[in-house]
Design an enzyme around this catalytic site. Structure first.
Site, PDB file in Angstrom:
ATOM      1  N   ASN A  30       0.674  -1.110   0.082  1.00  0.00           N
ATOM      2  CA  ASN A  30       0.382  -0.155  -0.143  1.00  0.00           C
ATOM      3  C   ASN A  30       1.144   0.930   0.081  1.00  0.00           C
ATOM      4  O   ASN A  30       2.501   1.528   0.601  1.00  0.00           O
ATOM      5  CB  ASN A  30      -1.302  -0.245   0.946  1.00  0.00           C
ATOM      6  CG  ASN A  30      -0.102   0.016   2.995  1.00  0.00           C
ATOM      7  OD1 ASN A  30      -0.160   1.780   3.014  1.00  0.00           O
ATOM      8  ND2 ASN A  30       0.212  -1.085   3.390  1.00  0.00           N
TER       9      ASN A  30
ATOM     10  N   CYS B 154       8.499  12.080  -5.079  1.00  0.00           N
ATOM     11  CA  CYS B 154       9.352  13.027  -6.716  1.00  0.00           C
ATOM     12  C   CYS B 154       8.847  13.301  -7.456  1.00  0.00           C
ATOM     13  O   CYS B 154       7.889  13.871  -8.519  1.00  0.00           O
ATOM     14  CB  CYS B 154      11.327  12.982  -6.456  1.00  0.00           C
ATOM     15  SG  CYS B 154      12.438  13.622  -5.757  1.00  0.00           S
TER      16      CYS B 154
ATOM     17  N   CYS C 195      -3.864  -6.018  -4.578  1.00  0.00           N
ATOM     18  CA  CYS C 195      -3.069  -5.122  -4.366  1.00  0.00           C
ATOM     19  C   CYS C 195      -4.244  -3.360  -4.579  1.00  0.00           C
ATOM     20  O   CYS C 195      -4.491  -3.616  -5.566  1.00  0.00           O
ATOM     21  CB  CYS C 195      -1.936  -4.821  -5.113  1.00  0.00           C
ATOM     22  SG  CYS C 195      -0.588  -6.332  -4.466  1.00  0.00           S
TER      23      CYS C 195
END
Lengths: 401, 401
Positions: free
Chosen positions: A199, A244, A265
């Site tokens: 996660n 970033c 997922c």
């Protein structure tokens, strides 16, 4: 079973005291001996491999390190035994983390730190490592059980907790900072952090800790449909951090926790384009850090990296020059124990070749080595090695137009 | 331990008969009960997972197939449960074969046939799967022990023998021909043979058997220095067989057996250029069969393949036309149980997208999907897909000149 045997010993003792006939008491002693034997049999369990003090390169069936130490003889690794000095932290002991832990354990890594808060379930049996008899154990306990059986030389530390809680994050950071395993190590107490979580929140926690500690780490992920995945190397200040670059796919107006279900997922994983197994497509790219990154610690690391650049370049140049002078000492296959050595002790001509390009005596290569073809391929392949995020964006715009 | 407990019961029985006092005899009865409890505790062993009659897609922690059956719901697999009809033969239960066997076992494959003549040694602990307590067991016995614990639903057959001996080869062929698992299957009794051996002779034995039986198989290998490897798919008559293409590297004037040592794979393995992990270079190529192949059975399969070509092409065309008409039935994410479905039941517009390209509702893609980039890459990449060996040779000559 140990408890039951102890109780039986106690019963026999009481019975013995109440028996008047010495021959009967002797019979009880005989039974006690049997129970004691069973107790020691039970305690010893199946034959365990003993700890090995020094890694040996001896080629015998009983040496668990013979085939690893052979990598040193073949010139793939310079000093294999140094692996015992290294500590690796693995966050998330699921399908990815458990196998990473097993591989490192079999390689004889010095120390592993394992983090997970989950329990083993039968639903996990679709992935390697855990066994049905470990169901209901915590993943960390089950991992320690299996890994210590495989290689008792590895120092295992297990943390059964969630690193995204305030308390969990603090414990996580202080465990990474602990240097008792190698007190003279520079930086943090570990050499590498592997993020094997499922996660976004946990990835951001690892990112935060590693940016703060200037700790190199690797991020990994598998898609919800199990047919694609990604790996990313993150060196604070030098490469993009997890904050970033915006994820390729972002949840918009949906809470990730409602998106994520058992066995699935979350769809917000890939920050780099990843491997697509259905198309056998695995692109590689470099991402420089984002000067507008929202993570304050990342910006600090970026600044330090820029300041240190001239000194680093000079050191690298000096090191390369020194290595050129040292080349004759790195002779591959110096002894001939494997009967497949090809290096001529008198000459330096063959020193240019790396071990995997060197053919043993009596063997002939009929296709070009990867070197040549690789040069051909990379000169034309698109999307490999981008100078910075801007470059990447321009390329994407071109693709999308 | 079972034997020891039985002896103890016997001793207690004798002692009881010699005791005159009823209260003492009652104490003995109590002890007997304890021993009997220990015996049943010992027999049951650690909790084993029970066999599962039908694969269920139910999303609960106790379902070992929930995350595999999810592949069907996501459109990756059409009918997952069909895996139970398939038989896979694995030749060589070493570093490659054991992990292939474990993966197939966890996936719930119908039946596995395992071939190896070797014993487990501590020196094997550098690779996954085997555990130190299995040292001195045969690799087949150790594999059956581990695999049946992991998934008792899989039918396991183990053959502890060398397939390169006359007797061993005969047993190998007849075991592959045995159709008792699925009597109505066409061709041989298995669906796939995986060659996971470490020498040329064994590969040639698998090649011979598969050519004779018209059996599709896969060949694999790892280099002696462990940093490169190869995988090859072989379909008799359709692709090159193992004898069709000369190995890249051939032993000249050296007996392979003197070349091969403990922990080292012979250097004569790669028939296709393989993966180079140090350079992260994994080329792919197609190899058509060699009309001058030295293997007689291969030439027969080539002839059959040519003769059957028109009928096969017609059938393929008919199948593709039928599938175009059927498309609406293959709606992905037909139900919405995962909350991430995107298919509009009323329209066909989204049917062009494959599942991995389809984004759940509320998610936005910011980079192009692999499809687009893949087209770009393959149009320029060299050394992929060669029409035949001649083509390959011409390309190599150009590279070498």
């Amino acid at each position: 079973m140990e408890v039951e045997l102890k109780e039986m010993l106690h019963d026999l003792e009481s019975l013995k005291e109440s028996l008047p006939d010495p021959s009967h008491r002797a019979s009880i002693d005989k039974l006690r001996l049997r129970v004691e034997q069973l107790t020691s049999l039970e305690k010893s369990g199946p034959a365990r491999r003993l700890k090995v003090k020094d890694m040996s390169a001896e080629v015998v069936d009983s040496n668990p390190y013979s085939r690893l130490m052979a990598l040193q003889r073949m010139g793939i690794v310079e000093n294999y035994e140094r692996i015992r000095e290294f500590s690796v932290a693995i966050v998330g002991i699921g399908g990815v983390g458990s196998v990473a832990a097993e591989m490192l354990t079999r390689c004889g890594i010095g120390r592993l730190l394992l983090y997970d808060y989950d329990k083993v379930e039968l639903a996990n049996m679709n992935r390697l490592f855990f066994r049905p008899e470990q169901v209901n154990m915590t993943k960390t306990d089950a991992a320690v059980q299996t890994l210590s059986d495989i290689n008792p030389d590895v120092v295992l530390e297990s943390y059964t907790m969630n690193i995204t809680t305030v308390q969990g994050f603090e414990t996580f950071v202080s465990s990474l900072k602990n240097k008792s395993f190698r007190p003279n190590k520079e930086g943090s107490g570990v050499d590498l952090v592997l993020s094997c979580v499922d996660n976004y929140e946990a990835r951001m926690a690892v990112n935060q800790a590693c940016n703060e500690m200037n700790q190199t780490w690797m991020e990994s992920g598998v898609s919800e449909d199990a047919v694609s995945g990604h790996i990313q190397l993150l060196i604070p200040g030098e490469t993009a951090c997890f904050a970033c670059a915006p994820p390729l796919v972002v949840a918009s107006g949906i809470d990730e926790r409602t998106l994520k279900r058992e066995g699935v997922c979350a769809a917000s994983l890939p920050t780099t384009m990843g491997y697509n197994s259905l198309k056998d497509y695995f692109p590689t790219m470099e991402m420089k850090p984002n000067p507008q990154c929202s993570n304050v610690a990342c910006l600090e690391r970026q600044q330090e990296y820029i300041v240190a650049k001239p000194a680093r370049d000079a050191a690298l140049k000096a090191k390369m020059e020194a290595e050129v002078l040292l080349v004759p000492e790195f002779a591959l296959h110096a002894d001939n124990e494997w009967s497949i050595s090809v290096v001529d002790d008198s000459g330096l001509d063959s020193m240019d070749a790396t071990s995997s390009d060197t053919l043993p005596e009596g063997l002939v290569r009929e296709l070009p080595s990867a070197d040549k073809s690789q040069e051909l391929q990379t000169s034309e392949a698109p999307l490999t090695s981008n100078d910075d995020l801007e470059d990447l964006r321009r390329q994407l715009e071109a693709l999308n137009s």
